[in-house]
Every structure is written in structure tokens, then in C-alpha cells.
Design a protein around this motif. Structure first.
Motif, PDB file in Angstrom:
ATOM      1  N   ALA A  24       0.829  -1.207   0.000  1.00 33.84           N
ATOM      2  CA  ALA A  24       0.000   0.000   0.000  1.00 33.84           C
ATOM      3  C   ALA A  24       0.861   1.254   0.000  1.00 33.84           C
ATOM      4  O   ALA A  24       0.517   2.267  -0.611  1.00 33.84           O
ATOM      5  CB  ALA A  24      -0.928  -0.012   1.220  1.00 33.84           C
ATOM      6  N   VAL A  25       1.997   1.188   0.688  1.00 38.81           N
ATOM      7  CA  VAL A  25       2.983   2.267   0.665  1.00 38.81           C
ATOM      8  C   VAL A  25       4.188   1.775  -0.114  1.00 38.81           C
ATOM      9  O   VAL A  25       4.850   0.821   0.287  1.00 38.81           O
ATOM     10  CB  VAL A  25       3.411   2.666   2.095  1.00 38.81           C
ATOM     11  CG1 VAL A  25       4.496   3.738   2.049  1.00 38.81           C
ATOM     12  CG2 VAL A  25       2.213   3.153   2.889  1.00 38.81           C
ATOM     13  N   SER A  26       4.460   2.385  -1.249  1.00 44.06           N
ATOM     14  CA  SER A  26       5.570   1.948  -2.088  1.00 44.06           C
ATOM     15  C   SER A  26       6.898   2.386  -1.473  1.00 44.06           C
ATOM     16  O   SER A  26       7.036   3.520  -1.006  1.00 44.06           O
ATOM     17  CB  SER A  26       5.429   2.539  -3.491  1.00 44.06           C
ATOM     18  OG  SER A  26       6.503   2.123  -4.313  1.00 44.06           O
ATOM     19  N   VAL A  27       7.837   1.455  -1.453  1.00 46.81           N
ATOM     20  CA  VAL A  27       9.174   1.733  -0.916  1.00 46.81           C
ATOM     21  C   VAL A  27      10.182   1.356  -1.994  1.00 46.81           C
ATOM     22  O   VAL A  27      10.108   0.267  -2.570  1.00 46.81           O
ATOM     23  CB  VAL A  27       9.450   0.928   0.367  1.00 46.81           C
ATOM     24  CG1 VAL A  27      10.832   1.260   0.916  1.00 46.81           C
ATOM     25  CG2 VAL A  27       8.385   1.204   1.419  1.00 46.81           C
ATOM     26  N   SER A  28      11.132   2.238  -2.279  1.00 44.86           N
ATOM     27  CA  SER A  28      12.099   1.962  -3.332  1.00 44.86           C
ATOM     28  C   SER A  28      13.057   0.846  -2.918  1.00 44.86           C
ATOM     29  O   SER A  28      13.308   0.631  -1.723  1.00 44.86           O
ATOM     30  CB  SER A  28      12.905   3.218  -3.664  1.00 44.86           C
ATOM     31  OG  SER A  28      13.767   3.569  -2.586  1.00 44.86           O
ATOM     32  N   ALA A  29      13.570   0.141  -3.931  1.00 40.40           N
ATOM     33  CA  ALA A  29      14.534  -0.932  -3.669  1.00 40.40           C
ATOM     34  C   ALA A  29      15.784  -0.379  -2.992  1.00 40.40           C
ATOM     35  O   ALA A  29      16.395  -1.048  -2.146  1.00 40.40           O
ATOM     36  CB  ALA A  29      14.903  -1.631  -4.981  1.00 40.40           C
ATOM     37  N   GLU A  30      16.165   0.854  -3.354  1.00 38.87           N
ATOM     38  CA  GLU A  30      17.345   1.473  -2.737  1.00 38.87           C
ATOM     39  C   GLU A  30      17.127   1.658  -1.236  1.00 38.87           C
ATOM     40  O   GLU A  30      18.026   1.386  -0.427  1.00 38.87           O
ATOM     41  CB  GLU A  30      17.619   2.824  -3.403  1.00 38.87           C
ATOM     42  CG  GLU A  30      18.846   3.541  -2.850  1.00 38.87           C
ATOM     43  CD  GLU A  30      19.078   4.893  -3.509  1.00 38.87           C
ATOM     44  OE1 GLU A  30      20.058   5.569  -3.137  1.00 38.87           O
ATOM     45  OE2 GLU A  30      18.277   5.272  -4.385  1.00 38.87           O
ATOM     46  N   LEU A 301       0.764 -10.982  -4.723  1.00 39.38           N
ATOM     47  CA  LEU A 301      -0.565 -10.930  -5.336  1.00 39.38           C
ATOM     48  C   LEU A 301      -1.652 -10.774  -4.279  1.00 39.38           C
ATOM     49  O   LEU A 301      -2.596  -9.991  -4.454  1.00 39.38           O
ATOM     50  CB  LEU A 301      -0.813 -12.193  -6.154  1.00 39.38           C
ATOM     51  CG  LEU A 301      -0.105 -12.306  -7.501  1.00 39.38           C
ATOM     52  CD1 LEU A 301      -0.371 -13.678  -8.127  1.00 39.38           C
ATOM     53  CD2 LEU A 301      -0.581 -11.199  -8.454  1.00 39.38           C
ATOM     54  N   ALA A 302      -1.520 -11.534  -3.185  1.00 40.03           N
ATOM     55  CA  ALA A 302      -2.535 -11.472  -2.127  1.00 40.03           C
ATOM     56  C   ALA A 302      -2.628 -10.071  -1.524  1.00 40.03           C
ATOM     57  O   ALA A 302      -3.708  -9.637  -1.098  1.00 40.03           O
ATOM     58  CB  ALA A 302      -2.204 -12.497  -1.043  1.00 40.03           C
ATOM     59  N   ARG A 303      -1.497  -9.361  -1.488  1.00 44.97           N
ATOM     60  CA  ARG A 303      -1.491  -8.022  -0.891  1.00 44.97           C
ATOM     61  C   ARG A 303      -1.945  -6.930  -1.843  1.00 44.97           C
ATOM     62  O   ARG A 303      -2.307  -5.836  -1.401  1.00 44.97           O
ATOM     63  CB  ARG A 303      -0.088  -7.683  -0.373  1.00 44.97           C
ATOM     64  CG  ARG A 303       0.273  -8.408   0.904  1.00 44.97           C
ATOM     65  CD  ARG A 303       1.575  -7.901   1.477  1.00 44.97           C
ATOM     66  NE  ARG A 303       2.734  -8.496   0.842  1.00 44.97           N
ATOM     67  CZ  ARG A 303       3.761  -7.821   0.319  1.00 44.97           C
ATOM     68  NH1 ARG A 303       3.736  -6.511   0.304  1.00 44.97           N
ATOM     69  NH2 ARG A 303       4.783  -8.452  -0.204  1.00 44.97           N
ATOM     70  N   THR A 304      -1.891  -7.207  -3.147  1.00 42.72           N
ATOM     71  CA  THR A 304      -2.156  -6.148  -4.126  1.00 42.72           C
ATOM     72  C   THR A 304      -3.462  -6.322  -4.897  1.00 42.72           C
ATOM     73  O   THR A 304      -4.004  -5.342  -5.400  1.00 42.72           O
ATOM     74  CB  THR A 304      -0.997  -6.071  -5.144  1.00 42.72           C
ATOM     75  OG1 THR A 304      -0.808  -7.352  -5.759  1.00 42.72           O
ATOM     76  CG2 THR A 304       0.297  -5.658  -4.457  1.00 42.72           C
ATOM     77  N   LEU A 305      -3.974  -7.550  -5.004  1.00 44.61           N
ATOM     78  CA  LEU A 305      -5.170  -7.774  -5.827  1.00 44.61           C
ATOM     79  C   LEU A 305      -6.374  -7.009  -5.303  1.00 44.61           C
ATOM     80  O   LEU A 305      -7.192  -6.516  -6.088  1.00 44.61           O
ATOM     81  CB  LEU A 305      -5.496  -9.272  -5.891  1.00 44.61           C
ATOM     82  CG  LEU A 305      -4.615 -10.117  -6.808  1.00 44.61           C
ATOM     83  CD1 LEU A 305      -4.996 -11.592  -6.722  1.00 44.61           C
ATOM     84  CD2 LEU A 305      -4.745  -9.638  -8.265  1.00 44.61           C
TER      85      LEU A 305
END
Length: 337
Positions: A24-30, A301-305
Motif C-alpha cells: 500500500a505504501v511503495s518503498v524503493s529498492a534502494e 498478489l494477495a497483498r495487491t489484488l
């Protein structure tokens, strides 16, 4: 096998990073790599992220992603071993009733006995339930003289239905306020993952995987037949029981922390054999890696669908596994492998 393992490790590392960044909160790979590096080696990286994002990465998503990897790896390795000793491509911990036994033991602990041994209570009760289910399946096959591999799976399905009926009785008699949590857990979920939870699945996986890898020659012989295995000096009945107990141990502990997640042990060994052949020295290792990768992506998938809702991961694996099961049955009917 080395190139396949190397590629698998790279894909696994990439999957872990993806599992932590997506949500839900996007976090960068860096940021993810920076938080992990700073936790392992304080002061190594300049902190340019907020405490909130650090908590999301370290306290929430990373333990959940690692638990997904451990559970997927464990179920896949157990499924591969069960398919070898039963000589049945449809065998897996879920269909043989082992997962149901583990769930019943965990439900008994959560709703009735209480955590009388602390955090160890649920894993131990789940292992006891899984072991009881395993012994029940073996007893039913002996009672019904069902010696064929197909009938062994049917016995597992029958025992699974009985155990789940018992588990439903436990839920019915338990505290109504806890029923919703238990039902959600039975559908499979990783949302309660904590760092303290990872020790137990990691420990059983560290014990079971080397054992099964070292027994790869015996597993190869079992896939040919009991007679062939016996001529090679393998104590067939004892070895089969030992593998069942190992499978119950792994499945029980995984179920204790993730709920019932079906079909991973069915699908992944087939994909592993398709990629690297039937030698269990390769199948065990590749199943381990593929199982971890698969369940991490299933959790994504379970967290984003249905975001921001957290769908039970068992729904995702059940949908994918059910379709795979149908394709597998069609392949067998058409003479495929």
C-alpha cells in the motif's frame, strides 16, 4: 545443476526485494537495501528515509516476505519427498491430510489449551496434529489394505475431511470472539509474521532439507518401486515412515505460522522435475528455491489484488493450484508426464 541454482538464488533475492517494496505504501529498492544494510551493519549507509518507512521495511514486510519464502520452500520440499515415497504425482501435504492435522493442532492450542508452552505451544501442537494425521493415514491404508499409491492419496483425502470436521467442532466450541481470526488463519495468511516467528520454520527447514538431500538416492529408488528399493538395501517401510514424520514436522511448523496453504507441494516438484529432470539431488534443491520464489510472489498478489485489503494467501494458491491440478490430470489422461 550449478547454473540452475545460481539463477534460482538470484531470482530468490530479487523476489525478496520485490516482496518488501510492493505494498500500500511503495518503498524503493534502494531504501529497502539501505535499511537492511543499516540494520546488519549500523552506520554503513547514510539514513535518508523516515522512521515510518524503516518500520514498514524491517518490522512488517521483510519478516513477512522471509516467512513466505520459508513456508513455500518447506511445503515444496515435503511435496517432492511425498511424491517419491508414494509414487503418486498428486501427493502433497494438503491432499494427504498433513496440513489439516497441523491446522487442527494449532486451533486446539489457540482456542482451548492456551499457550501453556509460550510461543512454542502452537508449533508443537501443530506438529503433533500433523503427525497424528500422518499416522491416521497410514493406519487407514493398512486397515483397508490400500497398498497402491492412488489409494494412499484417497486415504489422505478421507482423513483430511474427518480432521477438518473435528477442527470445525473445535472452532464451534471455542470463543466466538476469536473465531474470525482463526477462520482467516485457516485460509492461509502471513500478516502476523514477526522476526521471533522465523526461527522455528527456519530451524525445521535447516534440519529436513539436508536429510532429504542426503537421501536423494533412496528417494530415486522409491520412485521406481518398493521391490527395486528393497533390492538396493533400503528398509522401505522404515524409510517411508521416516519421510512421513519429517514431512509432518515441517508441515506442522509451517502451518502453525501461516495457516493452511494448499497446492504448493503439488505444483512445485512437477515444475522442478520439468526443469532439471527426475534426479532428487537436483529436485530437492530446485524445489526449495522455486517454492520460496512462488510463495513470495503469491503473497505479493494477495497483498495487491484487493489492496488495501489483505487477501488470504491460501485463496491465491488455491486458485493457481486448482488450475494446475486440472492441467495435470489432463496431461495424465493424455499420456503426458
Amino acid at each position: 545443476m550449478a547454473p540452475a541454482v545460481s539463477l534460482g538464488l538470484v531470482l530468490l533475492a530479487a523476489s525478496v526485494i520485490a516482496g518488501v517494496t510492493v505494498g500500500a505504501v511503495s518503498v524503493s529498492a534502494e531504501t529497502v537495501l539501505g535499511v537492511i544494510a543499516n540494520k546488519l551493519w549500523p552506520g554503513l549507509v547514510a539514513v535518508d528515509w523516515s522512521p515510518g518507512r524503516e518500520a514498514i521495511v524491517w518490522d512488517v514486510r521483510l519478516p513477512r516476505t522471509l516467512l513466505a519464502g520459508l513456508v513455500g520452500a518447506g511445503l515444496a520440499v515435503v511435496g517432492a519427498a511425498l511424491q517419491a515415497i508414494t509414487r503418486n504425482p498428486l501427493a502433497d501435504p494438503h491432499l494427504l491430510g498433513i496440513s489439516s492435522g497441523g491446522a487442527a493442532g494449532a486451533i486446539l492450542a489457540l482456542l482451548h489449551t492456551g499457550l501453556f508452552l509460550g510461543l512454542l505451544t502452537v508449533p508443537l501442537m501443530a506438529f503433533a496434529g500433523a503427525l497424528a494425521a500422518t499416522l491416521a493415514v497410514l493406519s487407514v491404508t493398512r486397515f483397508a489394505s490400500a497398498t497402491s499409491a492412488d489409494k494412499l492419496v484417497l486415504a489422505g483425502v478421507a482423513v483430511s475431511f474427518v480432521i477438518m470436521a473435528f477442527a470445525n467442532v473445535l472452532i464451534f466450541l471455542g470463543d466466538p470472539r476469536a473465531t474470525h481470526t482463526v477462520v482467516f488463519w485457516m485460509l492461509g495468511g502471513l500478516g502476523l509474521a514477526q522476526w521471533s516467528h522465523l526461527l522455528y520454520p527456519a530451524a525445521v527447514l535447516a534440519l529436513a532439507t539436508p536429510y532429504l538431500y542426503l537421501k536423494a538416492v533412496d528417494l530415486n529408488a522409491m520412485t521406481i518401486g518398493d521391490e527395486t528399493a528393497a533390492t538396493l538395501g533400503i528398509a522401505v517401510a522404515r524409510f517411508r515412515l521416516t519421510v512421513f514424520v519429517v514431512g509432518a514436522m515441517v508441515t506442522g511448523v509451517m502451518v502453525a505460522f501461516s495457516g493452511i496453504i494448499g497446492f504448493v507441494g503439488l505444483m512445485i516438484p512437477h515444475i522442478a522435475r520439468y526443469l532439471v529432470g527426475g534426479n532428487y539431488e537436483r529436485v530437492v534443491v530446485v524445489s526449495l528455491l522455486l517454492g520460496a520464489i512462488f510463495l513470495i510472489w503469491a503473497d505479493i498478489l494477495a497483498r495487491t489484488l484487493m489492496a488495501p485489503e489483505d487477501m488470504p494467501i491460501g485463496i491465491v494458491t488455491g486458485l493457481i493450484g486448482g488450475l494446475f491440478f486440472i492441467v495435470l490430470l489432463r496431461s495424465k489422461a493424455g499420456g503426458g508426464r
